[in-house]
Every structure is written in structure tokens, then in C-alpha cells.
Scaffold this motif. Structure first.
Motif, PDB file in Angstrom:
ATOM      1  N   GLY A  66      13.129   1.146   3.302  1.00  0.00           N
ATOM      2  CA  GLY A  66      12.144   0.702   4.292  1.00  0.00           C
ATOM      3  C   GLY A  66      11.028  -0.120   3.668  1.00  0.00           C
ATOM      4  N   CYS A  67      10.552   0.325   2.507  1.00  0.00           N
ATOM      5  CA  CYS A  67       9.504  -0.444   1.807  1.00  0.00           C
ATOM      6  C   CYS A  67      10.014  -1.825   1.414  1.00  0.00           C
ATOM      7  CB  CYS A  67       9.038   0.321   0.574  1.00  0.00           C
ATOM      8  SG  CYS A  67       8.092   1.802   0.948  1.00  0.00           S
ATOM      9  N   CYS A  68      11.252  -1.900   0.968  1.00  0.00           N
ATOM     10  CA  CYS A  68      11.841  -3.195   0.604  1.00  0.00           C
ATOM     11  C   CYS A  68      11.983  -4.092   1.833  1.00  0.00           C
ATOM     12  CB  CYS A  68      13.201  -2.994  -0.058  1.00  0.00           C
ATOM     13  SG  CYS A  68      13.100  -2.235  -1.684  1.00  0.00           S
ATOM     14  N   ALA A  69      12.392  -3.518   2.944  1.00  0.00           N
ATOM     15  CA  ALA A  69      12.535  -4.306   4.176  1.00  0.00           C
ATOM     16  C   ALA A  69      11.185  -4.866   4.619  1.00  0.00           C
ATOM     17  CB  ALA A  69      13.149  -3.443   5.271  1.00  0.00           C
ATOM     18  N   THR A  91      18.121  11.855  -0.058  1.00  0.00           N
ATOM     19  CA  THR A  91      18.506  10.720   0.783  1.00  0.00           C
ATOM     20  C   THR A  91      17.307  10.152   1.542  1.00  0.00           C
ATOM     21  OG1 THR A  91      20.683  11.710   1.047  1.00  0.00           O
ATOM     22  CG2 THR A  91      20.107   9.968   2.584  1.00  0.00           C
ATOM     23  N   GLY A  92      16.408  11.003   1.971  1.00  0.00           N
ATOM     24  CA  GLY A  92      15.213  10.542   2.671  1.00  0.00           C
ATOM     25  C   GLY A  92      14.342   9.649   1.802  1.00  0.00           C
ATOM     26  N   ILE A  93      14.267   9.987   0.526  1.00  0.00           N
ATOM     27  CA  ILE A  93      13.494   9.147  -0.406  1.00  0.00           C
ATOM     28  C   ILE A  93      14.151   7.776  -0.531  1.00  0.00           C
ATOM     29  CG2 ILE A  93      12.676   8.931  -2.782  1.00  0.00           C
ATOM     30  CD1 ILE A  93      12.656  12.023  -2.885  1.00  0.00           C
ATOM     31  N   SER A  94      15.480   7.757  -0.551  1.00  0.00           N
ATOM     32  CA  SER A  94      16.191   6.474  -0.624  1.00  0.00           C
ATOM     33  C   SER A  94      15.891   5.613   0.594  1.00  0.00           C
ATOM     34  CB  SER A  94      17.697   6.713  -0.725  1.00  0.00           C
ATOM     35  OG  SER A  94      17.999   7.451  -1.872  1.00  0.00           O
ATOM     36  N   TRP A  95      15.873   6.220   1.772  1.00  0.00           N
ATOM     37  CA  TRP A  95      15.558   5.466   2.982  1.00  0.00           C
ATOM     38  C   TRP A  95      14.111   4.990   2.986  1.00  0.00           C
ATOM     39  CZ3 TRP A  95      18.970   3.009   5.427  1.00  0.00           C
ATOM     40  CH2 TRP A  95      20.254   3.509   5.553  1.00  0.00           C
ATOM     41  N   TYR A  96      13.233   5.770   2.415  1.00  0.00           N
ATOM     42  CA  TYR A  96      11.827   5.357   2.281  1.00  0.00           C
ATOM     43  C   TYR A  96      11.735   4.094   1.421  1.00  0.00           C
ATOM     44  CZ  TYR A  96       7.175   5.389   0.136  1.00  0.00           C
ATOM     45  OH  TYR A  96       5.954   5.039  -0.355  1.00  0.00           O
ATOM     46  N   ILE A  97      12.461   4.077   0.311  1.00  0.00           N
ATOM     47  CA  ILE A  97      12.447   2.912  -0.573  1.00  0.00           C
ATOM     48  C   ILE A  97      13.070   1.709   0.119  1.00  0.00           C
ATOM     49  CG2 ILE A  97      13.351   1.981  -2.749  1.00  0.00           C
ATOM     50  CD1 ILE A  97      13.060   4.848  -3.874  1.00  0.00           C
ATOM     51  N   MET A 151       0.806  -1.187   0.000  1.00  0.00           N
ATOM     52  CA  MET A 151       0.000   0.000   0.000  1.00  0.00           C
ATOM     53  C   MET A 151       0.856   1.262   0.000  1.00  0.00           C
ATOM     54  SD  MET A 151      -3.110  -0.924  -0.063  1.00  0.00           S
ATOM     55  CE  MET A 151      -4.476  -0.363   0.855  1.00  0.00           C
ATOM     56  N   ILE A 152       1.940   1.263   0.739  1.00  0.00           N
ATOM     57  CA  ILE A 152       2.741   2.489   0.851  1.00  0.00           C
ATOM     58  C   ILE A 152       3.785   2.609  -0.257  1.00  0.00           C
ATOM     59  CG2 ILE A 152       2.412   2.675   3.328  1.00  0.00           C
ATOM     60  CD1 ILE A 152       5.234   1.496   3.649  1.00  0.00           C
ATOM     61  N   ALA A 153       3.988   1.538  -1.017  1.00  0.00           N
ATOM     62  CA  ALA A 153       4.990   1.595  -2.078  1.00  0.00           C
ATOM     63  C   ALA A 153       4.349   1.587  -3.461  1.00  0.00           C
ATOM     64  CB  ALA A 153       5.950   0.415  -1.955  1.00  0.00           C
ATOM     65  N   GLY A 154       3.060   1.657  -3.531  1.00  0.00           N
ATOM     66  CA  GLY A 154       2.370   1.608  -4.819  1.00  0.00           C
ATOM     67  C   GLY A 154       2.004   2.974  -5.336  1.00  0.00           C
ATOM     68  N   GLY A 155       0.722   3.216  -5.452  1.00  0.00           N
ATOM     69  CA  GLY A 155       0.208   4.451  -6.026  1.00  0.00           C
ATOM     70  C   GLY A 155       0.603   5.725  -5.310  1.00  0.00           C
ATOM     71  N   PRO A 156       0.563   5.756  -3.969  1.00  0.00           N
ATOM     72  CA  PRO A 156       0.904   7.007  -3.284  1.00  0.00           C
ATOM     73  C   PRO A 156       2.413   7.253  -3.140  1.00  0.00           C
ATOM     74  CG  PRO A 156       0.182   5.400  -1.686  1.00  0.00           C
ATOM     75  CD  PRO A 156      -0.029   4.784  -3.048  1.00  0.00           C
ATOM     76  N   ALA A 157       3.247   6.367  -3.638  1.00  0.00           N
ATOM     77  CA  ALA A 157       4.698   6.517  -3.478  1.00  0.00           C
ATOM     78  C   ALA A 157       5.229   7.843  -4.026  1.00  0.00           C
ATOM     79  CB  ALA A 157       5.418   5.335  -4.106  1.00  0.00           C
ATOM     80  N   PRO A 158       4.801   8.302  -5.210  1.00  0.00           N
ATOM     81  CA  PRO A 158       5.304   9.599  -5.684  1.00  0.00           C
ATOM     82  C   PRO A 158       4.888  10.761  -4.781  1.00  0.00           C
ATOM     83  CG  PRO A 158       4.343   8.383  -7.506  1.00  0.00           C
ATOM     84  CD  PRO A 158       4.021   7.621  -6.260  1.00  0.00           C
ATOM     85  N   ALA A 208       8.685  -5.549   2.674  1.00  0.00           N
ATOM     86  CA  ALA A 208       8.324  -6.602   1.717  1.00  0.00           C
ATOM     87  C   ALA A 208       9.065  -7.901   2.020  1.00  0.00           C
ATOM     88  CB  ALA A 208       8.608  -6.141   0.298  1.00  0.00           C
ATOM     89  N   VAL A 209      10.357  -7.816   2.320  1.00  0.00           N
ATOM     90  CA  VAL A 209      11.144  -9.018   2.620  1.00  0.00           C
ATOM     91  C   VAL A 209      10.634  -9.690   3.896  1.00  0.00           C
ATOM     92  CG1 VAL A 209      13.437  -9.817   3.333  1.00  0.00           C
ATOM     93  CG2 VAL A 209      13.198  -8.295   1.379  1.00  0.00           C
ATOM     94  N   ILE A 210      10.376  -8.913   4.923  1.00  0.00           N
ATOM     95  CA  ILE A 210       9.868  -9.481   6.175  1.00  0.00           C
ATOM     96  C   ILE A 210       8.508 -10.142   5.954  1.00  0.00           C
ATOM     97  CG2 ILE A 210       9.019  -8.876   8.485  1.00  0.00           C
ATOM     98  CD1 ILE A 210      11.284  -6.728   8.498  1.00  0.00           C
ATOM     99  N   THR A 211       7.662  -9.509   5.161  1.00  0.00           N
ATOM    100  CA  THR A 211       6.355 -10.092   4.848  1.00  0.00           C
ATOM    101  C   THR A 211       6.506 -11.408   4.104  1.00  0.00           C
ATOM    102  OG1 THR A 211       5.405  -7.873   4.729  1.00  0.00           O
ATOM    103  CG2 THR A 211       4.155  -9.652   3.698  1.00  0.00           C
ATOM    104  N   LEU A 212       7.417 -11.467   3.143  1.00  0.00           N
ATOM    105  CA  LEU A 212       7.632 -12.702   2.390  1.00  0.00           C
ATOM    106  C   LEU A 212       8.161 -13.826   3.274  1.00  0.00           C
ATOM    107  CD1 LEU A 212       9.136 -11.343  -0.936  1.00  0.00           C
ATOM    108  CD2 LEU A 212       6.940 -12.470  -0.619  1.00  0.00           C
TER     109      LEU A 212
END
Length: 69
Positions: free
Chosen positions: A30-33, A22-28, A1-8, A35-39
Motif C-alpha cells: 500500500g505504501c508503494c502504491a 501477511t498484513g505487514i506485506s500488504w501495508y508495504i 510519512m506513513i512509511a518512514g519513522g513510524p513504519a516499525p 508513492a507511485v500514484i504520487t509520482l
């Protein structure tokens, strides 16, 4: 939800508040982390099917034969 449509929109808000990309990089990251934990907590599909039915279902002869459509 947070990495899809509202990401921009979230990325634009982060850039506006921090003034740095740099903050945007950390946001990405975090979203990847997330996703990995969910998987890691998701069950494997084949294991779930084997446990509930005893066998993994086959696709049938029509789907596996070379001449079938």
C-alpha cells in the motif's frame, strides 16, 4: 510519512492485531502504491523550468570545464 519513522511501530501493531506477517506485506504494498500514484501526479522538473523561463538553465562554464573545481 506513513512509511518512514513510524513504519516499525505500525508493522508491530499489524502483527499484534493479525498474528500474521501477511498484513505487514500488504501495508508495504500500500505504501508503494501511494508513492507511485504520487509520482505520477508530480510535474517533471525540466518541464516546469522550461515553461516558466523558456529555457532549461545551464550549469555555466566553470562547472563544465575539466580544470574547474
Amino acid at each position: 510519512m506513513i512509511a518512514g519513522g513510524p513504519a516499525p511501530l505500525i508493522a508491530a501493531a499489524i502483527l499484534e492485531h493479525t498474528g500474521s506477517r501477511t498484513g505487514i506485506s500488504w501495508y508495504i504494498v500500500g505504501c508503494c502504491a501511494v508513492a507511485v500514484i504520487t509520482l505520477l501526479f508530480m510535474p517533471r522538473q525540466a518541464s516546469a523550468l522550461t515553461a516558466s523561463h523558456g529555457t532549461v538553465p545551464s550549469r555555466g562554464k566553470a562547472a563544465s570545464s575539466p580544470g574547474a573545481l
